[in-house]
Design a protein around this motif. Structure first.
Motif, PDB file in Angstrom:
ATOM      1  N   UNK A 173       0.839  -1.318  -0.217  1.00 58.94           N
ATOM      2  CA  UNK A 173      -0.012   0.084  -0.079  1.00 58.94           C
ATOM      3  C   UNK A 173       0.829   1.155  -0.197  1.00 58.94           C
ATOM      4  N   UNK A 174       0.791   2.180  -0.761  1.00 56.89           N
ATOM      5  CA  UNK A 174       1.692   3.275  -1.226  1.00 56.89           C
ATOM      6  C   UNK A 174       1.090   4.556  -1.624  1.00 56.89           C
ATOM      7  N   UNK A 175       1.766   5.685  -1.140  1.00 61.00           N
ATOM      8  CA  UNK A 175       1.283   6.778  -1.246  1.00 61.00           C
ATOM      9  C   UNK A 175       2.377   7.717  -1.125  1.00 61.00           C
ATOM     10  N   UNK A 204       1.896  10.337   8.003  1.00 58.51           N
ATOM     11  CA  UNK A 204       2.107  11.609   8.911  1.00 58.51           C
ATOM     12  C   UNK A 204       2.544  12.880   8.417  1.00 58.51           C
ATOM     13  N   UNK A 205       2.746  12.989   6.935  1.00 57.20           N
ATOM     14  CA  UNK A 205       2.863  14.226   6.237  1.00 57.20           C
ATOM     15  C   UNK A 205       1.730  14.555   5.550  1.00 57.20           C
ATOM     16  N   UNK A 206       0.688  13.952   5.514  1.00 58.24           N
ATOM     17  CA  UNK A 206      -0.558  14.095   4.632  1.00 58.24           C
ATOM     18  C   UNK A 206      -1.100  15.544   4.871  1.00 58.24           C
ATOM     19  N   UNK A 223      -5.488  12.796  -1.712  1.00 56.13           N
ATOM     20  CA  UNK A 223      -4.454  12.258  -2.713  1.00 56.13           C
ATOM     21  C   UNK A 223      -4.480  10.808  -2.916  1.00 56.13           C
ATOM     22  N   UNK A 224      -3.908  10.115  -4.024  1.00 57.64           N
ATOM     23  CA  UNK A 224      -4.013   8.959  -4.169  1.00 57.64           C
ATOM     24  C   UNK A 224      -3.190   7.869  -3.339  1.00 57.64           C
TER      25      UNK A 224
END
Length: 101
Positions: free
Chosen positions: A37-39, A61-63, A69-70
């Motif tokens: 699972x990646x973003x 944590x940096x969202x 975002x995807x």
């Protein structure tokens, strides 16, 4: 004679109210298959269990606050895409207009 498998992934919504925003992804794939699972704001990886099931918590944590975002879930050369919006940790000075999640 081979068995074909399909990646089925789901996202648990509403987990982003935590101090460190996160979401939970779960589903089914080939037993023992690697799942990523990646973003751009966080990622996690696991392996499916003997029945092909998986569940994974991914922290972001940096969202950015209030910006979708995807997030990509990948396994056995198949991908699914999800949107995630963090509503925790608003910027200094307020909630950014008061719009809800």
């Amino acid at each position: 004679y081979g068995h074909s498998y399909e990646l089925v992934a789901n996202q648990v919504h509403g987990a982003s109210e935590a101090e460190v925003p996160f979401d939970v992804f779960y589903g089914e794939t080939k037993p023992g298959a690697y799942v990523l699972v990646w973003s751009e704001y966080g990622s996690a990886e696991t392996y499916a269990n003997d029945d092909g099931g998986f569940e994974i918590r991914v922290e972001f944590p940096e969202a950015p606050y209030g910006t979708e975002f995807q997030v990509k879930v990948k396994s056995i050369e198949q991908k699914q895409y999800f949107g995630f919006t963090s509503w925790s940790n608003p910027p200094a000075g307020g909630e950014g207009g008061g719009e809800g999640a």
